[in-house]
Scaffold this motif. Structure first.
Motif, PDB file in Angstrom:
ATOM      1  N   GLY A   1       0.799  -1.219   0.000  1.00 43.64           N
ATOM      2  CA  GLY A   1       0.000   0.000   0.000  1.00 43.64           C
ATOM      3  C   GLY A   1       0.833   1.271   0.000  1.00 43.64           C
ATOM      4  N   LEU A   2       1.902   1.298   0.806  1.00 45.18           N
ATOM      5  CA  LEU A   2       2.730   2.503   0.880  1.00 45.18           C
ATOM      6  C   LEU A   2       3.412   2.803  -0.450  1.00 45.18           C
ATOM      7  CD1 LEU A   2       4.493   2.295   4.379  1.00 45.18           C
ATOM      8  CD2 LEU A   2       2.538   3.709   3.718  1.00 45.18           C
ATOM      9  N   SER A   3       3.825   1.766  -1.148  1.00 47.13           N
ATOM     10  CA  SER A   3       4.500   1.976  -2.432  1.00 47.13           C
ATOM     11  C   SER A   3       3.572   2.649  -3.438  1.00 47.13           C
ATOM     12  CB  SER A   3       4.992   0.640  -2.989  1.00 47.13           C
ATOM     13  OG  SER A   3       5.958   0.064  -2.127  1.00 47.13           O
ATOM     14  N   VAL A   4       2.294   2.246  -3.417  1.00 44.17           N
ATOM     15  CA  VAL A   4       1.316   2.884  -4.305  1.00 44.17           C
ATOM     16  C   VAL A   4       1.081   4.329  -3.881  1.00 44.17           C
ATOM     17  CG1 VAL A   4      -1.073   2.825  -5.123  1.00 44.17           C
ATOM     18  CG2 VAL A   4       0.214   0.685  -4.857  1.00 44.17           C
ATOM     19  N   LEU A   5       0.955   4.571  -2.577  1.00 46.89           N
ATOM     20  CA  LEU A   5       0.774   5.937  -2.089  1.00 46.89           C
ATOM     21  C   LEU A   5       1.939   6.828  -2.509  1.00 46.89           C
ATOM     22  CD1 LEU A   5      -0.566   5.330   1.546  1.00 46.89           C
ATOM     23  CD2 LEU A   5      -1.824   6.359  -0.341  1.00 46.89           C
ATOM     24  N   LYS A   6       3.142   6.314  -2.369  1.00 44.88           N
ATOM     25  CA  LYS A   6       4.333   7.093  -2.730  1.00 44.88           C
ATOM     26  C   LYS A   6       4.326   7.457  -4.206  1.00 44.88           C
ATOM     27  CE  LYS A   6       8.624   8.387  -1.363  1.00 44.88           C
ATOM     28  NZ  LYS A   6       8.937   9.233  -0.180  1.00 44.88           N
ATOM     29  N   ARG A   7       3.993   6.494  -5.050  1.00 42.02           N
ATOM     30  CA  ARG A   7       3.941   6.764  -6.493  1.00 42.02           C
ATOM     31  C   ARG A   7       2.884   7.800  -6.840  1.00 42.02           C
ATOM     32  NH1 ARG A   7       4.240   1.052  -7.071  1.00 42.02           N
ATOM     33  NH2 ARG A   7       2.035   0.957  -7.701  1.00 42.02           N
ATOM     34  N   ASN A   8       1.833   7.849  -6.037  1.00 41.09           N
ATOM     35  CA  ASN A   8       0.742   8.795  -6.289  1.00 41.09           C
ATOM     36  C   ASN A   8       0.975  10.171  -5.670  1.00 41.09           C
ATOM     37  OD1 ASN A   8      -0.574   6.817  -7.715  1.00 41.09           O
ATOM     38  ND2 ASN A   8      -1.947   6.235  -6.056  1.00 41.09           N
ATOM     39  N   GLY A   9       2.130  10.373  -5.045  1.00 36.72           N
ATOM     40  CA  GLY A   9       2.479  11.695  -4.545  1.00 36.72           C
ATOM     41  C   GLY A   9       2.199  11.945  -3.080  1.00 36.72           C
ATOM     42  N   TRP A  10       1.804  10.910  -2.330  1.00 32.51           N
ATOM     43  CA  TRP A  10       1.583  11.089  -0.894  1.00 32.51           C
ATOM     44  C   TRP A  10       2.918  11.253  -0.182  1.00 32.51           C
ATOM     45  CZ3 TRP A  10      -3.050  10.211   2.221  1.00 32.51           C
ATOM     46  CH2 TRP A  10      -4.204  10.064   1.455  1.00 32.51           C
ATOM     47  N   ARG A  11       2.900  12.028   0.908  1.00 33.50           N
ATOM     48  CA  ARG A  11       4.047  12.104   1.813  1.00 33.50           C
ATOM     49  C   ARG A  11       3.752  11.206   3.001  1.00 33.50           C
ATOM     50  NH1 ARG A  11       4.461  18.538   2.128  1.00 33.50           N
ATOM     51  NH2 ARG A  11       2.207  18.246   1.872  1.00 33.50           N
TER      52      ARG A  11
ATOM     53  N   VAL B   1      -6.225   3.098   2.064  1.00 26.39           N
ATOM     54  CA  VAL B   1      -5.910   4.511   1.820  1.00 26.39           C
ATOM     55  C   VAL B   1      -5.429   4.698   0.390  1.00 26.39           C
ATOM     56  CG1 VAL B   1      -4.528   6.491   2.566  1.00 26.39           C
ATOM     57  CG2 VAL B   1      -5.285   4.815   4.252  1.00 26.39           C
ATOM     58  N   ALA B   2      -4.669   3.721  -0.110  1.00 29.57           N
ATOM     59  CA  ALA B   2      -4.109   3.817  -1.462  1.00 29.57           C
ATOM     60  C   ALA B   2      -5.169   3.754  -2.551  1.00 29.57           C
ATOM     61  CB  ALA B   2      -3.075   2.712  -1.676  1.00 29.57           C
ATOM     62  N   LEU B   3      -6.379   3.364  -2.199  1.00 26.36           N
ATOM     63  CA  LEU B   3      -7.479   3.359  -3.169  1.00 26.36           C
ATOM     64  C   LEU B   3      -8.013   4.763  -3.426  1.00 26.36           C
ATOM     65  CD1 LEU B   3      -9.456   0.259  -1.835  1.00 26.36           C
ATOM     66  CD2 LEU B   3      -8.302   0.416  -4.053  1.00 26.36           C
ATOM     67  N   SER B   4      -7.678   5.715  -2.547  1.00 27.10           N
ATOM     68  CA  SER B   4      -8.187   7.078  -2.660  1.00 27.10           C
ATOM     69  C   SER B   4      -7.520   7.817  -3.810  1.00 27.10           C
ATOM     70  CB  SER B   4      -7.955   7.832  -1.343  1.00 27.10           C
ATOM     71  OG  SER B   4      -8.244   9.198  -1.490  1.00 27.10           O
ATOM     72  N   SER B   5      -8.295   8.670  -4.441  1.00 25.20           N
ATOM     73  CA  SER B   5      -7.745   9.499  -5.520  1.00 25.20           C
ATOM     74  C   SER B   5      -7.129  10.788  -4.982  1.00 25.20           C
ATOM     75  CB  SER B   5      -8.845   9.836  -6.535  1.00 25.20           C
ATOM     76  OG  SER B   5      -9.911  10.525  -5.898  1.00 25.20           O
ATOM     77  N   ASP B   6      -7.333  11.066  -3.703  1.00 23.41           N
ATOM     78  CA  ASP B   6      -6.755  12.258  -3.083  1.00 23.41           C
ATOM     79  C   ASP B   6      -5.261  12.070  -2.846  1.00 23.41           C
ATOM     80  OD1 ASP B   6      -9.262  13.408  -2.996  1.00 23.41           O
ATOM     81  OD2 ASP B   6      -9.700  12.678  -0.981  1.00 23.41           O
ATOM     82  N   VAL B   7      -4.599  13.169  -2.477  1.00 21.47           N
ATOM     83  CA  VAL B   7      -3.186  13.133  -2.108  1.00 21.47           C
ATOM     84  C   VAL B   7      -3.022  13.908  -0.811  1.00 21.47           C
ATOM     85  CG1 VAL B   7      -0.840  13.810  -2.755  1.00 21.47           C
ATOM     86  CG2 VAL B   7      -2.427  12.957  -4.501  1.00 21.47           C
ATOM     87  N   GLY B   8      -2.228  13.358   0.107  1.00 20.97           N
ATOM     88  CA  GLY B   8      -2.025  14.042   1.379  1.00 20.97           C
ATOM     89  C   GLY B   8      -0.898  13.401   2.161  1.00 20.97           C
ATOM     90  N   TRP B   9      -1.042  13.406   3.480  1.00 17.29           N
ATOM     91  CA  TRP B   9      -0.073  12.794   4.384  1.00 17.29           C
ATOM     92  C   TRP B   9      -0.634  11.472   4.889  1.00 17.29           C
ATOM     93  CZ3 TRP B   9       4.754  14.700   5.771  1.00 17.29           C
ATOM     94  CH2 TRP B   9       5.030  16.041   5.428  1.00 17.29           C
TER      95      TRP B   9
END
Length: 381
Positions: free
Chosen positions: A76-86, A127-135
Motif C-alpha cells: 500500500g505505501l509503495s502505491v501511495l508514494k507513487r501517487n504523490g503522498w508524503r 488509503v491507497a485506493l483514494s484518488s486524493d493526495v495528502g499525508w
C-alpha cells in the motif's frame, strides 16, 4: 499487456484491502487463508497480512519458487508514494497509536489532508485506493517489518518510541524484536530515536495523559515529527490541548463510591503493565492475565509489591502469573473477567483504583484487546 499476478496471504481488513488495491491496479489477484494450500501457479509476488508469521508453511513454499513476499504495508505505501503522498511512520512498544493520532490531528488542524493508517486506523492499501493526495501517518508494527523492505529515503520522517519486551512468542527473543523496530530507521530521511529533545516539554506538560514517564517521551517524539513536517508551535500546542486519548489506553471509565476504574486493555505486555501501574498514585487493585506472550512476569514484582494491594488474575496465564507473584503479593485466580470484576467490586475501597492492565494478549478469551476492554467496561457500568 500481460497482467501482473499476485497472491494475498491471510484474511481480515488488510487482506481485503490488498485484494481491492490489486484489482484497482489491474492485477490478477488470488487470496488464501486459514488452512488453504497455495496453488501451484507462479506469481509475480505475494502480499502478506501481518498476522501471518514468517515460519508459516506458505513462506517456505514461496521461497522454494523464488516468489518475493512483501507486507501489505509495503504494498500500500509503495502505491501511495507513487501517487504523490508524503509518508510518516511511527513504531515502538507503547503509545504508537496515540502518537500517530496526535500527528495526524495536527496536520489536519494545519489544513493538510492526513490519514492515520497501518496498525492503527485504516489499512494502508485502503488509503491507497483514494484518488486524493495528502499525508499518510502509518503505525508500523514489528509484524509488518518482518516482510517490509523500502528505500532509504522512503519516509519523510519516522520515529521509534520506547523499546520494551513484547511479542517474544512470535519473534523468539528481544534482540530480534528490537532489530525489527530499528529497521524502520534505515528507510527514512529524518529518523528520530530516543532520547528526544525536540522542544520544550512545557508545550505538553499541562496535559496529564502525557505527563509522566514513557508517555511524556512519546509526546516529545510527536513534536519532533510535527516539526519535521514544518508545523508551527501554535498548531502543535493546539493538537495536544485538543487531544482525546484513545479507548482502552489508561481510559477512566467510571468512578463508583470513590473507586476509580481504568481500562488499559491495550497493555498486552508485562512492560506495558509495569508502565500503567507506575502512572497511578493511589493504591491499585489490578486485573491482569490473558494469553502469555513470552515475557517474564517476575520483572513486574517490584512495582506490583510497591503499588498493588491485590491482583485478580484471568485467562490462560493464571498459573504462570500466580506462581511469579503470589509469594509476596496477594493474588486471586478468577479465570474470567466476570469473576474478577465481581470480586474487586466487593473488595475495593474509597481512594483506590481498579486497573485492568492485563500484561498479556487477549486471544484466549476475547476477539481482541478492544473487546476485552469493552467487556470490562460493561461489567463495571
Amino acid at each position: 499487456m500481460v497482467k501482473r499476478k499476485i497472491i494475498v496471504l491471510g484474511r481480515g481488513r488488510s487482506a481485503v484491502a490488498a485484494m481491492s488495491l490489486a484489482d484497482s491496479l489491474g492485477y490478477e489477484a488470488l487470496s488464501v487463508e486459514g488452512d488453504d494450500s497455495l496453488p501451484p501457479k507462479s506469481f509475480d509476488f505475494a502480499v502478506a497480512s501481518p498476522g501471518i508469521a514468517p515460519d508459516h508453511r506458505w513462506f517456505a513454499s514461496l521461497r522454494e519458487r523464488n516468489i518475493e513476499v512483501i507486507s501489505e504495508l509495503q504494498f500500500g505505501l509503495s502505491v501511495l508514494k507513487r501517487n504523490g503522498w508524503r509518508i510518516l511512520a511511527v513504531t515502538g512498544s507503547k503509545g504508537k497509536s496515540s502518537v500517530v493520532k496526535v500527528i495526524a490531528d495536527a496536520l489536519s488542524l494545519s489544513g493538510e489532508k492526513a490519514v492515520a493508517c497501518g496498525n492503527y486506523g485504516l489499512p494502508v492499501s485502503e488509503v491507497a485506493l483514494s484518488s486524493d493526495v495528502g499525508w499518510a501517518v502509518a503505525e508500523v508494527s514489528s509484524f509488518m517489518m518482518e516482510t517490509t523492505a523500502l528505500a532509504g529515503d522512503f519516509f519523510e520522517a519516522a520515529c521509534i518510541l520506547n523499546l520494551q519486551s513484547d511479542h517474544l512468542d512470535r519473534h523468539g527473543d528481544i534482540q530480534t524484536y528490537h532489530a525489527l523496530k530499528m529497521k524502520l530507521m534505515s528507510m527514512t530521511k529524518n529518523p528520530f530515536v530516543p532520547p528526544f529533545s525536540p522542544a520544550p516539554l512545557s508545550l505538553v506538560a499541562e496535559k496529564s495523559y502525557f505527563g509522566s514517564g514513557v508517555l511524556r517521551e512519546n509526546a516529545a517524539a510527536a513534536i519532533a515529527m510535527m516539526r519535521a513536517c514544518s508545523l508551527e508551535d501554535d498548531i502543535i500546542k493546539r493538537s495536544f490541548d485538543e487531544f482525546v486519548p484513545l479507548a482502552h489506553r489508561m481510559q477512566k471509565i467510571a468512578s463508583v463510591d470513590g473507586v476509580d476504574y481504568i481500562d488499559d486493555s491495550k497493555a498486552t505486555s508485562i512492560d506495558a503493565m509495569i508502565a500503567a501501574v507506575g502512572m497511578i498514585d493511589t493504591p491499585v487493585r489490578l486485573i491482569a492475565g490473558g494469553l502469555p506472550k513470552g515475557d517474564d512476569p517476575a520483572k513486574a514484582l517490584a512495582i506490583l509489591t510497591k503499588r498493588v494491594k491485590k491482583v485478580y488474575i484471568i485467562g490462560r496465564s493464571a498459573e504462570l502469573f500466580s506462581a511469579a507473584w503470589s509469594h509476596t503479593l496477594e493474588c486471586e485466580i478468577c479465570v474470567t473477567m466476570e469473576n474478577a470484576v465481581e470480586a474487586v467490586k466487593h473488595e475495593a475501597r474509597r481512594g483506590e483504583t481498579v486497573l485492568l492492565s492485563p500484561g498479556a494478549a487477549s486471544y484466549d478469551q476475547f476477539e481482541n484487546f478492544v473487546r476485552r476492554g469493552e467487556v470490562f467496561a460493561s461489567l463495571v457500568k
